[in-house]
Structure formats: C-alpha cells, structure tokens
Motif scaffolding. Structure first.
Motif, PDB file in Angstrom:
ATOM      1  N   MET A   1       0.831  -1.204   0.000  1.00 47.38           N
ATOM      2  CA  MET A   1       0.000   0.000   0.000  1.00 47.38           C
ATOM      3  C   MET A   1       0.872   1.264   0.000  1.00 47.38           C
ATOM      4  SD  MET A   1      -2.939   1.467  -0.034  1.00 47.38           S
ATOM      5  CE  MET A   1      -4.067   0.104   0.305  1.00 47.38           C
ATOM      6  N   LYS A   2       1.916   1.257   0.828  1.00 46.15           N
ATOM      7  CA  LYS A   2       2.789   2.425   0.914  1.00 46.15           C
ATOM      8  C   LYS A   2       3.466   2.709  -0.427  1.00 46.15           C
ATOM      9  CE  LYS A   2       6.595   4.333   3.648  1.00 46.15           C
ATOM     10  NZ  LYS A   2       7.522   4.089   4.797  1.00 46.15           N
ATOM     11  N   GLN A   3       3.905   1.623  -1.100  1.00 47.12           N
ATOM     12  CA  GLN A   3       4.568   1.783  -2.388  1.00 47.12           C
ATOM     13  C   GLN A   3       3.589   2.281  -3.449  1.00 47.12           C
ATOM     14  OE1 GLN A   3       7.863   1.539  -2.895  1.00 47.12           O
ATOM     15  NE2 GLN A   3       7.438   2.329  -4.953  1.00 47.12           N
ATOM     16  N   ARG A   4       2.350   1.801  -3.386  1.00 48.40           N
ATOM     17  CA  ARG A   4       1.338   2.243  -4.353  1.00 48.40           C
ATOM     18  C   ARG A   4       1.045   3.726  -4.176  1.00 48.40           C
ATOM     19  NH1 ARG A   4      -3.796  -1.599  -4.138  1.00 48.40           N
ATOM     20  NH2 ARG A   4      -4.456  -0.041  -5.677  1.00 48.40           N
ATOM     21  N   ILE A   5       0.944   4.175  -2.931  1.00 47.83           N
ATOM     22  CA  ILE A   5       0.700   5.597  -2.666  1.00 47.83           C
ATOM     23  C   ILE A   5       1.892   6.428  -3.142  1.00 47.83           C
ATOM     24  CG2 ILE A   5       0.381   7.328  -0.858  1.00 47.83           C
ATOM     25  CD1 ILE A   5      -1.098   5.211   0.761  1.00 47.83           C
ATOM     26  N   LYS A   6       3.093   5.918  -2.903  1.00 48.27           N
ATOM     27  CA  LYS A   6       4.292   6.640  -3.317  1.00 48.27           C
ATOM     28  C   LYS A   6       4.352   6.786  -4.824  1.00 48.27           C
ATOM     29  CE  LYS A   6       9.279   6.819  -2.604  1.00 48.27           C
ATOM     30  NZ  LYS A   6      10.445   6.198  -1.912  1.00 48.27           N
ATOM     31  N   ASN A   7       3.924   5.751  -5.541  1.00 44.32           N
ATOM     32  CA  ASN A   7       3.922   5.798  -7.000  1.00 44.32           C
ATOM     33  C   ASN A   7       2.927   6.819  -7.540  1.00 44.32           C
ATOM     34  OD1 ASN A   7       5.879   3.822  -7.220  1.00 44.32           O
ATOM     35  ND2 ASN A   7       4.390   2.152  -7.355  1.00 44.32           N
ATOM     36  N   ILE A   8       1.958   7.189  -6.706  1.00 44.56           N
ATOM     37  CA  ILE A   8       0.953   8.176  -7.141  1.00 44.56           C
ATOM     38  C   ILE A   8       1.390   9.589  -6.785  1.00 44.56           C
ATOM     39  CG2 ILE A   8      -1.416   8.998  -6.811  1.00 44.56           C
ATOM     40  CD1 ILE A   8      -2.234   6.081  -6.359  1.00 44.56           C
ATOM     41  N   VAL A   9       1.788   9.815  -5.537  1.00 45.70           N
ATOM     42  CA  VAL A   9       2.104  11.169  -5.088  1.00 45.70           C
ATOM     43  C   VAL A   9       3.465  11.648  -5.586  1.00 45.70           C
ATOM     44  CG1 VAL A   9       0.655  10.963  -3.051  1.00 45.70           C
ATOM     45  CG2 VAL A   9       3.067  10.377  -2.887  1.00 45.70           C
ATOM     46  N   GLU A  10       4.387  10.704  -5.834  1.00 48.69           N
ATOM     47  CA  GLU A  10       5.675  11.093  -6.398  1.00 48.69           C
ATOM     48  C   GLU A  10       5.551  11.143  -7.912  1.00 48.69           C
ATOM     49  OE1 GLU A  10       8.211  12.080  -4.736  1.00 48.69           O
ATOM     50  OE2 GLU A  10       7.547  11.525  -2.718  1.00 48.69           O
ATOM     51  N   ILE A  11       6.416  11.927  -8.550  1.00 49.73           N
ATOM     52  CA  ILE A  11       6.347  12.078 -10.003  1.00 49.73           C
ATOM     53  C   ILE A  11       6.927  10.837 -10.674  1.00 49.73           C
ATOM     54  CG2 ILE A  11       7.131  13.455 -11.965  1.00 49.73           C
ATOM     55  CD1 ILE A  11       7.236  15.849 -10.112  1.00 49.73           C
ATOM     56  N   ASN A  12       6.064  10.089 -11.369  1.00 47.27           N
ATOM     57  CA  ASN A  12       6.466   8.892 -12.096  1.00 47.27           C
ATOM     58  C   ASN A  12       5.843   8.930 -13.484  1.00 47.27           C
ATOM     59  OD1 ASN A  12       7.928   7.325  -9.934  1.00 47.27           O
ATOM     60  ND2 ASN A  12       5.957   7.562  -8.922  1.00 47.27           N
ATOM     61  N   ASP A  13       6.131   7.903 -14.264  1.00 41.44           N
ATOM     62  CA  ASP A  13       5.605   7.853 -15.631  1.00 41.44           C
ATOM     63  C   ASP A  13       4.255   7.159 -15.717  1.00 41.44           C
ATOM     64  OD1 ASP A  13       7.801   9.176 -16.682  1.00 41.44           O
ATOM     65  OD2 ASP A  13       8.959   7.321 -16.908  1.00 41.44           O
ATOM     66  N   ASN A  14       3.751   6.659 -14.586  1.00 45.70           N
ATOM     67  CA  ASN A  14       2.466   5.973 -14.649  1.00 45.70           C
ATOM     68  C   ASN A  14       1.319   6.974 -14.757  1.00 45.70           C
ATOM     69  OD1 ASN A  14       1.342   6.518 -11.777  1.00 45.70           O
ATOM     70  ND2 ASN A  14       3.402   5.715 -11.390  1.00 45.70           N
ATOM     71  N   LYS A  15       0.189   6.499 -15.229  1.00 47.03           N
ATOM     72  CA  LYS A  15      -0.969   7.354 -15.497  1.00 47.03           C
ATOM     73  C   LYS A  15      -1.522   7.987 -14.230  1.00 47.03           C
ATOM     74  CE  LYS A  15      -5.498   7.357 -17.765  1.00 47.03           C
ATOM     75  NZ  LYS A  15      -6.506   6.534 -18.497  1.00 47.03           N
ATOM     76  N   ALA A  16      -1.597   7.219 -13.149  1.00 43.07           N
ATOM     77  CA  ALA A  16      -2.150   7.726 -11.893  1.00 43.07           C
ATOM     78  C   ALA A  16      -1.326   8.898 -11.368  1.00 43.07           C
ATOM     79  CB  ALA A  16      -2.197   6.609 -10.852  1.00 43.07           C
ATOM     80  N   SER A  17      -0.013   8.799 -11.477  1.00 36.53           N
ATOM     81  CA  SER A  17       0.861   9.881 -11.021  1.00 36.53           C
ATOM     82  C   SER A  17       0.641  11.139 -11.848  1.00 36.53           C
ATOM     83  CB  SER A  17       2.320   9.433 -11.113  1.00 36.53           C
ATOM     84  OG  SER A  17       3.187  10.512 -10.803  1.00 36.53           O
ATOM     85  N   LYS A  18       0.501  10.983 -13.164  1.00 36.78           N
ATOM     86  CA  LYS A  18       0.289  12.141 -14.034  1.00 36.78           C
ATOM     87  C   LYS A  18      -1.049  12.816 -13.745  1.00 36.78           C
ATOM     88  CE  LYS A  18       3.169  10.418 -17.816  1.00 36.78           C
ATOM     89  NZ  LYS A  18       3.223   9.956 -19.232  1.00 36.78           N
ATOM     90  N   VAL A  19      -2.084  12.000 -13.547  1.00 34.76           N
ATOM     91  CA  VAL A  19      -3.407  12.556 -13.234  1.00 34.76           C
ATOM     92  C   VAL A  19      -3.372  13.298 -11.907  1.00 34.76           C
ATOM     93  CG1 VAL A  19      -5.797  11.959 -12.645  1.00 34.76           C
ATOM     94  CG2 VAL A  19      -4.673  10.828 -14.575  1.00 34.76           C
ATOM     95  N   PHE A  20      -2.701  12.717 -10.913  1.00 32.50           N
ATOM     96  CA  PHE A  20      -2.586  13.359  -9.606  1.00 32.50           C
ATOM     97  C   PHE A  20      -1.830  14.679  -9.717  1.00 32.50           C
ATOM     98  CE2 PHE A  20      -0.235  14.054  -5.628  1.00 32.50           C
ATOM     99  CZ  PHE A  20      -1.285  14.088  -4.727  1.00 32.50           C
ATOM    100  N   ALA A  21      -0.743  14.689 -10.482  1.00 32.97           N
ATOM    101  CA  ALA A  21       0.057  15.901 -10.647  1.00 32.97           C
ATOM    102  C   ALA A  21      -0.758  17.004 -11.319  1.00 32.97           C
ATOM    103  CB  ALA A  21       1.313  15.597 -11.465  1.00 32.97           C
ATOM    104  N   ILE A  22      -1.510  16.645 -12.363  1.00 29.96           N
ATOM    105  CA  ILE A  22      -2.338  17.639 -13.061  1.00 29.96           C
ATOM    106  C   ILE A  22      -3.430  18.170 -12.141  1.00 29.96           C
ATOM    107  CG2 ILE A  22      -3.999  17.953 -14.940  1.00 29.96           C
ATOM    108  CD1 ILE A  22      -2.342  15.931 -16.562  1.00 29.96           C
ATOM    109  N   PHE A  23      -4.031  17.279 -11.359  1.00 31.36           N
ATOM    110  CA  PHE A  23      -5.090  17.674 -10.431  1.00 31.36           C
ATOM    111  C   PHE A  23      -4.558  18.680  -9.405  1.00 31.36           C
ATOM    112  CE2 PHE A  23      -7.066  16.816  -6.222  1.00 31.36           C
ATOM    113  CZ  PHE A  23      -8.316  17.349  -6.486  1.00 31.36           C
TER     114      PHE A  23
END
Length: 237
Positions: A1-23
């Motif tokens: 869970m911690k790694q999944r959250i990190k992949n979202i809130v930190e800048i990565n190439d995955n779609k969830a991270s990009k959507v979060f960053a734009i939001f």
C-alpha cells in the motif's frame, strides 16, 4: 500500500501519477485565483461563501497530500525540513492559524498562501530546469550580487558628494543616496530623485552604463546554465 501511494504522489511515468500531478496543479491555480478574488470589494455573500468553500476543499486536499508525502518519505525529518516539505507546510499553515480567529489580527499571514505557487515547481519540468540552472550557477550569482552591492554603495557615496550641497533635502546622507543608487543601477529611474549638477549628471551617465551591464550579466549566466541543464536532460533521455 505504501509503495502504491508513493507511485501516485511522487512524479512517475504511470498514469495515476500524471493525473494526480495535473489535479494538484489545477487546484493550486484555482486556489490562487480565489485568493485574488477575495480582495475584490463588495463581493456578494454567496460569492464569498463559494470562495471559502473552495479554500476549505483546497486546504483539505493539500493537507492530505502533505501527510501522504510524509508517510511515504524514506526519511520523514529530511522531507519535512526540505524545500518542498516547507513549501507544502506553508501552503496550508495560514488556514489553520486563522481558523476560528479574527482575521484582522492575522491578515498578513494570508499572504503565506502565495507559497502555493511554489508547489508548482515540483510538477513543472521547465521550472525544474530553471531551478537546476540556478543551483549550478549559484557561485557566479553570489559573486555578481556581492559586486552589485559594492557598486550600489560606491554609487551612493559618489552621488552624495556631487549632490549633497545642491539638494540636501534629497541627498542628506549616504543612506538617503542609496535609494537613488538602487533605482539608477537597476535602470528603473523613477524620476523622484535625480541630479541637477553637471558632475552629478556625468556621474549618473556612467552609473547608467554600468547598470546596463548589471542587468545583462545575470541574464547571460542563467541562460548559459539553463542551456546546459536542458542539454544534459536531453542527453540522459
């Protein structure tokens, strides 16, 4: 869970991270706009209520983001006291300090909301290039600032001796002359204080020529460092 959250809130190439960053970027811009709109006089109560609701929503999101970043950080103290950690904290601090308190006594704290602008640095690659350029040329910039301060002082001393006798009300001391030195070396020239003696005018002409160089030097330093930063990034890709 911690790694999944990190992949979202930190800048990565995955779609969830990009959507979060734009939001987050869009929310920052909306927050800045509402902050600006709050200064408009005679706003309707309904409008102020809407702006306050947007502010509350923004603070909740930024607070959750801040807590999540602390949660996923490998070194929590290091993140909290880092540049971005401090910016994230200052972005939400004014709301909690003024909650339930008369804002007239804490109005200055509202300006801290402007720190949300700096949150955009984390998500903008162009700004990151600029930040890297500043870091790589910090020694040259510090040297330039040191030389500029010396020139400002010498300019103030020079104009004081040329104009003190003719305009004691404007150039009564070197401290008063510092204002003229600053606006002249930066080529702003408000026209509120200016020399009237021949010596003062000639001295001003020389200072203006030096001022043109002062404006150009940091531009060259930063543009050169920025080019290197962009080229380095392209090479890595």
């Amino acid at each position: 869970m911690k790694q999944r959250i990190k992949n979202i809130v930190e800048i990565n190439d995955n779609k969830a991270s990009k959507v979060f960053a734009i939001f987050i970027q869009v929310l920052i811009l909306i927050s800045i706009v509402t902050f600006t709109m709050e200064t408009i006089p005679d706003l309707k109560p309904e409008t102020r209520s809407l702006l306050y609701a947007i502010e509350v929503f923004s603070v909740i999101v930024f607070s959750v983001e801040y807590l999540l970043r602390i949660y996923v950080a490998e070194s929590k103290p290091k993140f909290i006291f880092s540049f971005f950690g401090i910016i994230d904290f200052l972005a939400i601090l004014p709301f909690y300090l003024s909650f339930g308190v008369d804002l007239r006594s804490l109005r200055a704290l509202r300006f801290l909301r402007l720190f949300r602008i700096f949150k955009l640095v984390r998500y903008n690659r162009a700004i990151n290039h600029f930040t890297n350029a500043i870091k790589s040329s910090k020694e040259e910039i510090l040297l330039f600032l040191f030389v500029t301060l010396i020139l400002i002082y010498f300019a103030a001393v020079g104009i004081y001796y040329f104009e003190n006798a003719a305009q004691p009300e404007h150039f009564s001391s070197i401290f008063d002359s510092l204002w003229w030195a600053i606006v002249t070396l930066t080529t702003v020239g408000y026209g509120d204080v200016y020399p009237i003696t021949v010596g003062g005018k000639v001295f001003t002409f020389i200072i203006l020529l030096i001022g043109l160089g002062i404006v150009a030097i940091p531009t060259g330093i930063i543009s050169s460092a920025l080019t290197k930063s962009v080229d380095s990034n392209e090479t890595e890709k």
